[in-house]
Design an enzyme around this catalytic site. Structure first.
Site, PDB file in Angstrom:
ATOM      1  N   ASP A  90       0.866  -1.184   0.000  1.00 31.09           N
ATOM      2  CA  ASP A  90       0.000   0.000   0.000  1.00 31.09           C
ATOM      3  C   ASP A  90       0.900   1.231   0.000  1.00 31.09           C
ATOM      4  O   ASP A  90       2.119   1.131   0.184  1.00 31.09           O
ATOM      5  CB  ASP A  90      -0.952  -0.044   1.204  1.00 31.09           C
ATOM      6  CG  ASP A  90      -2.186   0.838   0.999  1.00 31.09           C
ATOM      7  OD1 ASP A  90      -2.254   1.546  -0.021  1.00 31.09           O
ATOM      8  OD2 ASP A  90      -3.078   0.830   1.879  1.00 31.09           O
ATOM      9  N   ALA A 193     -11.676   3.070   1.185  1.00 30.65           N
ATOM     10  CA  ALA A 193     -12.368   3.816   2.244  1.00 30.65           C
ATOM     11  C   ALA A 193     -13.617   3.118   2.766  1.00 30.65           C
ATOM     12  O   ALA A 193     -14.597   3.759   3.127  1.00 30.65           O
ATOM     13  CB  ALA A 193     -12.707   5.233   1.755  1.00 30.65           C
ATOM     14  N   CYS A 276     -13.285 -24.246  18.497  1.00 30.68           N
ATOM     15  CA  CYS A 276     -12.421 -24.295  17.320  1.00 30.68           C
ATOM     16  C   CYS A 276     -11.426 -25.428  17.526  1.00 30.68           C
ATOM     17  O   CYS A 276     -11.049 -25.733  18.659  1.00 30.68           O
ATOM     18  CB  CYS A 276     -11.686 -22.958  17.176  1.00 30.68           C
ATOM     19  SG  CYS A 276     -10.376 -22.941  15.944  1.00 30.68           S
ATOM     20  N   CYS A 278      -8.358 -25.567  15.822  1.00 33.18           N
ATOM     21  CA  CYS A 278      -7.047 -25.219  15.273  1.00 33.18           C
ATOM     22  C   CYS A 278      -5.979 -25.617  16.300  1.00 33.18           C
ATOM     23  O   CYS A 278      -6.301 -25.889  17.454  1.00 33.18           O
ATOM     24  CB  CYS A 278      -6.986 -23.718  14.935  1.00 33.18           C
ATOM     25  SG  CYS A 278      -6.589 -22.639  16.318  1.00 33.18           S
TER      26      CYS A 278
HETATM   27  N1  GUN Z   1      -6.442   0.848   3.226  1.00 33.20           N
HETATM   28  C1  GUN Z   1      -7.709   0.869   3.672  1.00 33.20           C
HETATM   29  N2  GUN Z   1      -8.475   1.666   2.900  1.00 33.20           N
HETATM   30  C2  GUN Z   1      -7.682   2.162   1.928  1.00 33.20           C
HETATM   31  C3  GUN Z   1      -7.906   3.029   0.809  1.00 33.20           C
HETATM   32  O1  GUN Z   1      -9.010   3.513   0.572  1.00 33.20           O
HETATM   33  N3  GUN Z   1      -6.824   3.292   0.016  1.00 33.20           N
HETATM   34  C4  GUN Z   1      -5.577   2.760   0.263  1.00 33.20           C
HETATM   35  N4  GUN Z   1      -4.591   3.040  -0.566  1.00 33.20           N
HETATM   36  N5  GUN Z   1      -5.359   1.950   1.314  1.00 33.20           N
HETATM   37  C5  GUN Z   1      -6.394   1.650   2.127  1.00 33.20           C
HETATM   38 ZN    ZN Z   2      -8.643 -21.890  17.109  1.00 30.02          ZN
END
Ligand code: GUN
Ligand code: ZN
Length: 491
Positions: A90, A193, A276, A278
């Site tokens: 990101d 978003a 669970c 796991c």
């Molecule tokens: N991580 C969570 N939401 C967003 C977003 O809207 N844009 C980016 N680039 N990263 C995110």
């Molecule tokens: Zn578990």
């Protein structure tokens, strides 16, 4: 037109696909565990044991810290994280949305992501929050699109480029943005978003965002739901056409002592039993897990197990053609998810276009099933049924009655259809013995329409004992209604 993505199997708008990246092929839908380059509770390479095929980290966090930046520039992101599979990064947009500013430009962060050898890079989009004034959503969207277009110019080959769809809670802006980005030809389309929506359980609004964005995208393009990491909503999001998810939640929840399940979240302090199997849960009691000195790490591991377990179930459901049944089950875990389900079925006309025409047996799971795309498809095609002469409509199939030229079966939630179709999908559905109000209503509506579409035919309707609905009044006005109290007639 994304040649990096191949769709292999479909159910509703969900699909199993293959995404090709410079570091290998990823089968979708899948979750990308979020790796914090500063703190790693579970080592990136170990993530494979949980089912991870691709990781996501934040290039801005690396960029901002000298030591990390130098190493990433020198040896590459795969060496920095010690992971040789695909890595998405990101851009710092999330920091932008939380802190209002970042110390990097779009150009710089795109250049940096390319230099460190990221498989999938993200430009510096603006994550416009929900419910802002339209003017703000529009002007931020304009900036986002400019930056995305700039990034598209800068990245020519090698790294795949993501084009995040923004537009706040304005469905027309989401759709317009999606259409614009499709024209720019990105490799992946994240829906941006949506984190604030998920945090406040606004699943109906989330459904609007997903569907409006999808409507503007090429249906064959891979879609990433940014920041979605809770397993209870995977089935719903996948059924609407999301292919990639990322989870920081597994670690963030663990830090707060929260234990994830596919139905919701428990506080480990409140747990008496661990539901669970796991490796974390089979070896301890709830009390031992709560009191473990490495509780956070153990919870993160459990959370990651259930996260991937749920995604495998979602994929199996796509293969079996019963993803919508899973969605209906999962959406009963929380009333706000049920709002999401109902909202999703408001788009049944859209879902119907994506949904394969034939799949495994339709299971009626409750009143919402009356709004499934398969039911709508039948309603939309009633005009294809031509009925002439006399017709008997009844609930249970019998040997053909010579008295009538046509035999139709009345089966909620569908309506009435020719007996010959009884064993054909979706009419071979498993339904409840006593239909609920919604199911009966939908079936009666469709039956009334079918009769109105065939004004020259003469219909007799055998009404099963005990069935009540206001629409029977209307039906009685256009058919010869026979009330059945005799049990033997119903078999
Ligand atoms: N991580 C969570 N939401 C967003 C977003 O809207 N844009 C980016 N680039 N990263 C995110
Ligand atoms: Zn578990």
């Amino acid at each position: 037109m994304s040649s990096n993505f191949e769709i292999i199997e479909k159910d509703a708008a969900g699909r199993i696909g293959r995404l090709t990246t410079p570091h290998g092929v990823v089968e979708t839908p899948t979750i990308m565990p979020v790796i914090n380059p500063n703190i790693q509770i579970i080592k990136p390479n170990e993530m494979r044991d949980y089912g991870a095929e691709i990781l996501i980290t934040n290039s801005y966090i690396i960029y901002r810290k000298d030591e990390l930046r130098e190493k990433a520039l020198k040896d590459g992101i795969h060496s920095l994280l010690d992971f040789d599979g695909p890595i998405m990064t990101d851009s710092g947009s999330f920091q932008l949305s939380v802190y209002g500013e970042v110390e990097v430009t779009n150009e710089q962060i795109i250049d940096f992501q390319q230099k460190i050898g990221t498989d999938i890079g993200v430009p510096l989009d603006i994550p416009t929050p929900p419910d802002v004034p339209r003017s703000r959503a529009e002007s931020e969207l304009e900036t986002t699109i400019e930056r995305l277009a700039q990034a598209r110019e800068l990245v020519k080959d090698g790294m795949l480029l993501a084009g995040p769809v923004q537009g706040s809670t304005y469905p027309d802006l989401r759709e317009r943005c999606a259409r614009k980005l499709t024209g720019l030809n990105f490799d992946i389309y994240p829906l941006g978003a949506v984190v604030p929506m998920m945090e406040s359980y606004r699943y109906a609004d989330l459904v609007d965002v997903i569907v409006s964005s999808k409507k503007g995208l090429d249906p064959t393009a891979p879609v990433h739901l940014f920041g979605a990491g809770h397993p209870m909503m995977f089935a719903l999001a996948v059924a609407l056409g999301c292919d990639l998810f990322d989870s920081a939640a597994y670690a963030l929840y663990a830090k707060d002592g929260r234990y994830m399940t596919s139905h919701g979240t428990h506080h480990i302090e409140d747990m008496h039993y661990l539901p669970c199997s796991c490796p974390v849960c089979v070896n301890r009691t709830a009390g031992e897990l709560n009191n473990a000195e490495n509780r956070g790490e153990l919870l993160a591991r459990h959370n990651l197990y259930v996260t991937f377990e749920e995604m495998r179930l979602v994929k199996q459901s796509i293969k079996e053609g019963n993803l919508l049944e899973l969605v209906e089950h999962r959406c009963r875990a929380h009333p706000r998810l049920l709002d999401g389900l109902r909202q999703a079925y408001k788009y049944s006309d859209w879902l119907e276009q994506c949904d394969p025409a034939s799949k495994s047996t339709f299971f009626y799971c409750g009143p919402e099933s009356a709004d499934r795309p398969e039911v709508l498809r039948f309603s939309n095609r009633l005009d294809r049924l031509t009925i002439t002469g006399t017709a008997l409509i009844r609930t249970n199939p019998v040997k053909r009655d010579r008295e009538y030229e046509n035999l139709l079966i009345f089966k909620p939630p569908f309506g009435s259809f020719p007996d010959e179709l009884s064993e054909v999908y979706p009419f071979n559905a498993e339904v409840v013995a006593v239909p609920d109000y919604e199911s009966l209503g939908r079936a009666l509506e469709n039956t009334i329409r079918l009769i109105e579409l065939n004004p020259d035919a003469k219909f007799t309707f055998i009404r099963k004992d005990g069935l009540e609905h206001p629409l029977f009044g209307k039906l009685a006005g256009i058919v010869n209604m026979v009330e059945k109290v005799n049990d033997s007639e119903q078999k």
